[in-house]
Structure formats: structure tokens, C-alpha cells
Design a protein around this motif. Sequence first.
Motif, mmCIF file in Angstrom:
data_model
loop_
_atom_site.group_PDB
_atom_site.id
_atom_site.type_symbol
_atom_site.label_atom_id
_atom_site.label_comp_id
_atom_site.label_asym_id
_atom_site.label_seq_id
_atom_site.Cartn_x
_atom_site.Cartn_y
_atom_site.Cartn_z
ATOM 1 N N TRP A 119 -7.845 0.792 -14.400
ATOM 2 C CA TRP A 119 -7.086 -0.018 -13.442
ATOM 3 C C TRP A 119 -7.802 -1.345 -13.218
ATOM 4 O O TRP A 119 -7.180 -2.394 -13.039
ATOM 5 C CB TRP A 119 -6.965 0.780 -12.133
ATOM 6 C CG TRP A 119 -5.950 0.295 -11.172
ATOM 7 C CD1 TRP A 119 -5.088 -0.754 -11.340
ATOM 8 C CD2 TRP A 119 -5.677 0.835 -9.880
ATOM 9 N NE1 TRP A 119 -4.302 -0.886 -10.219
ATOM 10 C CE2 TRP A 119 -4.638 0.066 -9.317
ATOM 11 C CE3 TRP A 119 -6.216 1.899 -9.136
ATOM 12 C CZ2 TRP A 119 -4.130 0.331 -8.044
ATOM 13 C CZ3 TRP A 119 -5.697 2.161 -7.884
ATOM 14 C CH2 TRP A 119 -4.666 1.388 -7.343
ATOM 15 N N ASN A 140 1.647 4.714 -12.727
ATOM 16 C CA ASN A 140 1.583 5.155 -11.333
ATOM 17 C C ASN A 140 0.975 6.544 -11.232
ATOM 18 O O ASN A 140 1.433 7.469 -11.900
ATOM 19 C CB ASN A 140 2.993 5.175 -10.736
ATOM 20 C CG ASN A 140 3.692 3.836 -10.925
ATOM 21 O OD1 ASN A 140 3.453 2.885 -10.187
ATOM 22 N ND2 ASN A 140 4.540 3.741 -11.958
ATOM 23 N N TYR A 148 -2.994 3.128 -2.288
ATOM 24 C CA TYR A 148 -4.316 2.572 -2.580
ATOM 25 C C TYR A 148 -4.149 1.412 -3.547
ATOM 26 O O TYR A 148 -3.564 1.575 -4.608
ATOM 27 C CB TYR A 148 -5.213 3.616 -3.255
ATOM 28 C CG TYR A 148 -5.869 4.599 -2.319
ATOM 29 C CD1 TYR A 148 -5.164 5.663 -1.785
ATOM 30 C CD2 TYR A 148 -7.214 4.450 -1.972
ATOM 31 C CE1 TYR A 148 -5.775 6.560 -0.931
ATOM 32 C CE2 TYR A 148 -7.827 5.353 -1.118
ATOM 33 C CZ TYR A 148 -7.117 6.400 -0.595
ATOM 34 O OH TYR A 148 -7.724 7.290 0.248
ATOM 35 N N ASP A 149 -4.662 0.237 -3.162
ATOM 36 C CA ASP A 149 -4.825 -0.830 -4.143
ATOM 37 C C ASP A 149 -6.101 -0.548 -4.903
ATOM 38 O O ASP A 149 -6.890 0.299 -4.499
ATOM 39 C CB ASP A 149 -4.968 -2.185 -3.429
ATOM 40 C CG ASP A 149 -3.626 -2.679 -2.928
ATOM 41 O OD1 ASP A 149 -2.601 -2.187 -3.442
ATOM 42 O OD2 ASP A 149 -3.612 -3.535 -2.038
ATOM 43 N N LYS A 187 6.236 0.600 -3.394
ATOM 44 C CA LYS A 187 5.821 -0.232 -4.535
ATOM 45 C C LYS A 187 5.398 0.640 -5.712
ATOM 46 O O LYS A 187 4.575 1.542 -5.568
ATOM 47 C CB LYS A 187 4.647 -1.123 -4.110
ATOM 48 C CG LYS A 187 4.302 -2.194 -5.122
ATOM 49 C CD LYS A 187 3.137 -3.047 -4.635
ATOM 50 C CE LYS A 187 2.096 -3.185 -5.724
ATOM 51 N NZ LYS A 187 0.811 -3.687 -5.207
ATOM 52 N N THR A 244 -0.319 1.538 -9.779
ATOM 53 C CA THR A 244 -0.383 1.878 -8.356
ATOM 54 C C THR A 244 -0.964 3.278 -8.237
ATOM 55 O O THR A 244 -0.933 4.056 -9.189
ATOM 56 C CB THR A 244 0.998 1.908 -7.656
ATOM 57 O OG1 THR A 244 1.738 3.037 -8.155
ATOM 58 C CG2 THR A 244 1.780 0.623 -7.870
ATOM 59 N N HIS A 300 -1.002 6.469 -5.197
ATOM 60 C CA HIS A 300 -0.582 6.933 -3.870
ATOM 61 C C HIS A 300 -1.053 8.362 -3.674
ATOM 62 O O HIS A 300 -1.003 9.157 -4.599
ATOM 63 C CB HIS A 300 0.947 6.944 -3.739
ATOM 64 C CG HIS A 300 1.575 5.595 -3.787
ATOM 65 N ND1 HIS A 300 1.882 4.959 -4.965
ATOM 66 C CD2 HIS A 300 1.959 4.760 -2.797
ATOM 67 C CE1 HIS A 300 2.442 3.784 -4.695
ATOM 68 N NE2 HIS A 300 2.497 3.630 -3.388
ATOM 69 N N GLU A 340 -5.066 -4.994 -12.173
ATOM 70 C CA GLU A 340 -4.688 -4.640 -10.800
ATOM 71 C C GLU A 340 -3.184 -4.521 -10.578
ATOM 72 O O GLU A 340 -2.723 -3.656 -9.868
ATOM 73 C CB GLU A 340 -5.294 -5.626 -9.796
ATOM 74 C CG GLU A 340 -6.701 -5.260 -9.344
ATOM 75 C CD GLU A 340 -7.776 -5.658 -10.333
ATOM 76 O OE1 GLU A 340 -7.422 -6.157 -11.429
ATOM 77 O OE2 GLU A 340 -8.962 -5.479 -10.028
ATOM 78 N N ASN A 341 -2.399 -5.416 -11.206
ATOM 79 C CA ASN A 341 -0.950 -5.400 -10.952
ATOM 80 C C ASN A 341 -0.189 -4.427 -11.829
ATOM 81 O O ASN A 341 1.014 -4.266 -11.685
ATOM 82 C CB ASN A 341 -0.365 -6.796 -11.144
ATOM 83 C CG ASN A 341 -0.941 -7.755 -10.134
ATOM 84 O OD1 ASN A 341 -1.191 -7.365 -8.992
ATOM 85 N ND2 ASN A 341 -1.184 -8.979 -10.560
ATOM 86 N N SER A 398 -8.713 -2.300 -4.906
ATOM 87 C CA SER A 398 -9.875 -2.551 -4.045
ATOM 88 C C SER A 398 -10.074 -1.401 -3.049
ATOM 89 O O SER A 398 -11.203 -1.071 -2.696
ATOM 90 C CB SER A 398 -9.719 -3.880 -3.304
ATOM 91 O OG SER A 398 -8.600 -3.816 -2.466
ATOM 92 N N ASP A 399 -8.997 -0.774 -2.631
ATOM 93 C CA ASP A 399 -9.113 0.384 -1.736
ATOM 94 C C ASP A 399 -9.792 1.556 -2.445
ATOM 95 O O ASP A 399 -10.647 2.235 -1.884
ATOM 96 C CB ASP A 399 -7.734 0.841 -1.246
ATOM 97 C CG ASP A 399 -6.999 -0.252 -0.483
ATOM 98 O OD1 ASP A 399 -7.669 -1.021 0.215
ATOM 99 O OD2 ASP A 399 -5.765 -0.333 -0.616
#
Lengths: 339, 210
Positions: free
Chosen positions: A299, A25, A323-324, A20, A307, A309, A303-304, A326-327
Amino acid sequence: MCNSFIAKNFRTFKEIKISKLAKVNLFLGKNSVGKTALLEAFYIYLHENKTEAIYELLLKKEEHLSSKEDLASVIKHLFYDHKLPTPGAEGILLSSLNGKKVVKSKSVTIKTDTGDTFDDFLVITKGVKEQKYPLVRDFRDFYRQSRMFEDYNYKGNLKFVYSMGIDNAYITELWDNIAFESKQDFVIEALKIIEKELSDVAFIEAKNRRDRIAIAKVSGKKVPFKSMGDGINRILHIILSMVNAQDGYLLIDEFENGLHYSVQEQVWKVIFSLAESLNVQVFATTHSSDCIKAFGSQWEGNENKATMHRIDYKDQQHSVMPYDFSDLNDALSTNTEVR
Amino acid sequence: MPVEWMKRCEEKSVLLLEGNDDCNIIKNFCKYNGIEINFGFCNCRNDSQVLSKINALLRENNQPKIIGVILDADNDIDERYQDIKEKVKNFYKLPKNMPKDGLVHLEKGLPKLGIWIMPNNQDNGALEEFYLELATDIDTAFINNTIQEAEKKELTSFKSQHRKKAIMHTYFAWQDTPGMPLHAAINKIVLDNNAEIAHVFKGWLISLFN
């Protein structure tokens, strides 16, 4: 926009998969885990002219390679383990994904094959298009040949901000490119993050120099950028590249270079905003926790749009940990290492 | 602020807890029962931070080998277990219901995960119920009557779910040196090592960390 990505047999990666992606990013990871290699994979994948992209990565960035060497001995560095695949064998694959499947029509492959006259070729395919280059010829012939192909219509909306400093002539070119589009204001606004009294930017002729140099007007005085510290030069490089990447892609290697943590949040704010208004998809790398926090601050509430990583290397394999928001929030609020 | 020994969140074997009292009571339990403390206490300060910490640790590049989690059931034990399951769903497939002897869960390539929901993995409640069950010298019924007297005179303001906590701290307030910190006060209290709950909890701790 690139929504997912896979790279195989490229540089340090046997395989890496990112299921994703969003507008902005961020990739984290330890040193030498392959963050830069991932950006390079994106660069070749997204570039209209693959040979131009390869030339840039292998010859301009890595100066120890020479264009007078034969294609085989230079191009091998792109492949996993610095080894050219045997003719016909699976080579480099760069593609987006549909679920877990590779999207063939959007794939780029780079491999070798034996021609009718028993000469070995480098074969670059993009979807159904295929280009062949003899491996024994000079690397520069490979590059010249690429310029003659009819699909050479590189629009220039893909920009790579390397981790190291700026090439003067290149920056001047970026500045001139946006002269008629009133986009220079975006750059001036961003530079004010560091130099509040900055009111204008110009590229002027300098004595004993063939190229022009960037100067800023600060509190009415003319000040060369080169005398102004790493931070403002980094912002000039990043934002000027981004403005030049309208409707395209921006790659930033080691985002935090030269930027004090206190300004990173504002730079991310500009990037998130320009990503939307200029329609630029951004891929950046970092190993700084300040950069991650600053990124997280922008971010939140978007949220959308982003991303994050982390690229991991364990048991001789690469993997990514997504990682979202929230993560990331869970990790930051409990003081847990993300990098 | 948690003291140093409660901040050992980076250990390869780590026990996540909700707060100061929790850390002190569990440490005291281990001492009393001769259980070797071969894990780091990690005081997460509240229940939602415990959940956050589980997720954050699982996503780390350098994951722990064993993660133990002790959370209060509070008003709904089932909901609490579902919260935990939801938080780790990208990593673990946990059993449908919370096992009554505590959960010790193994999955390939992931840290060993232990979950204990206070007081006993079955009832609603919290750490204080667990502690009062063991501290038999504390006359819970008597103290509760006294608290009820105070309530009648509207001298109290604690939330209903904190009744056991109020009982515990009321008892300590009456002992030698009132206002003594909990970690010091509990050292003077005898625990019933033969209580059923003591055996089960000890079994859970040992099977998780050994």
C-alpha cells in the motif's frame, strides 16, 4: 469500478455502509462479524445475473440447503436474521452511494410481494428492471427460470475465491479460458513466488478420472499440484481467478489461507500490479495481522490505490472503521492492534 | 528499551508519554503527591510516536476508556496543540486554544481524552522545566552558570532546546553515586507539593483518571 457500497437487511447486516473504495480493498474483522457476508453482498451486487449468483451462494457454498425445497425456505437465508420480509416491506438493498444517498439507478433490491392471484413472489430489481419468482415453487425452478431471461449474458469477469479449497473442474475451466490470451504466464510467474524452479503448468487427463488435474513442471519433473502444499494451490486459485477477472472484479475470502507470512507480501505485490494492468477491482478479507502487514507494505507508495476497513459489531450494530495508509502506519509503528 | 511498567499500553486507562524520563518523573510525582496510579504508563519513545499512538488507539476495535497524553511544547506550544488537534480531528472537536489547566475532554461514545502540554500548557519548553520548578533544591541558576562556563570553552554540544535537560542531568551527575539511573536519582529529591504547577497538574491527573 465500485466507489462506495451499502448493504441493508442482508445476512448478518441490518445495515453496513462503506463510503470509499479503491482498486484494492481489504476488510478485517473478528470471526463471524460478517466479512464473508460482505463479499457475498458484493458478489450479488456486481453479478450480471442475480439469480445465478444467489444460486451459487446458497446451493454450491452451503450444501445443507437443497434445491428441492421451495424458494421461500431457501432464499430466506439471504435476509437479515434468516427471515423473509413480509410482502411489500423493505427487503435487501445493495447499492453504491452518492455522498450519503443511495444511487437508485444502480441499486439492487430483493424483497417479496403479493401478486394479482394472491400468490407471494420474490421480487428482484436492478435499476428499473424487475424479475418475479413464485415463492412456493422449487428453488431449482427459480434457477432454471433465471437462465431463460434475456439478460442472461454473464460475461464471467467476476470471480469469487472462497476460503476453502479448489474445485478441480472449475480451476481447469479457468485455465482453459485464458489459453488463447497468453495470460497463463501471469499465473506461472506468481507460482514462482513459492516454487522458484517451476517452469510450466498443464492440466492433463488422469487415469480413472473424468476431469483433468493440474500439474507443474518443477526442475524438469512433473508434479501434481495436489501434492505440493496449500500455499501454491492457494496462489494458483487466487491468481488464476484474477487473470480471469480482467476488467471486472475479484473477491478473495480469507486471503491468508494456506499462505505462510513470508510469501504474503509478494502475493499482494502481484495483486496490486495485476489490479492495474488487467483492470481488476479487488475485495479481500482477512483476520491475520501478517496479512495486514503484507498488504501495508504494498500500500505504501500506492496510497490512493487501496483502502482498508475493519468491520465492527457493537451494540447490535455493524460499523466500519476506515484506515488510511497513514492510520495503518500509526498502528503498526506503535504495535497497536488493528484487527 | 522501555521497562515493563512503561509498556502498559493496553490498559483501559492509559497515559501516553514521550520517553523514559517522562515516565519516571510522572510516576515519581504521583508517589510524592499520594496520587493513586490507576492507569497504565505507555512509553511511546518520542513525540511523533505519541501522536501515532493516539490515532491507533482511537481506531482500535477495543478502545481504551481514558486516554491521557503528555507532550512537550518544545519550541512552539501553539503548534504542538494544533498537531494534536489535527491528529484527532476525525474523532474529537477540541477547543480552539489549549486550556491553561490542561485539557480534559468528553465526547459521546469516545474515550475521555486528557492533554497536558509540558511544562504548563502555556509556555514553550519541556518536562524538565516542569520538574525543575518542583525540585527546589536544584539550584538551576548556579548549574546554568557552570554550563555556560563549559560552553565558553566549547566543551558542550547539546541542542539549545535541551538546556533544562542538561541542567537536570548535570545536577544528578554530582550527587552520591554519579551515573545513577534517573528513576533512582529522583527518589532522593524533594518536590515542592505546594507549588502552583503541582496543584494544577495534580488536579488534571485526578480529574482525568478518577
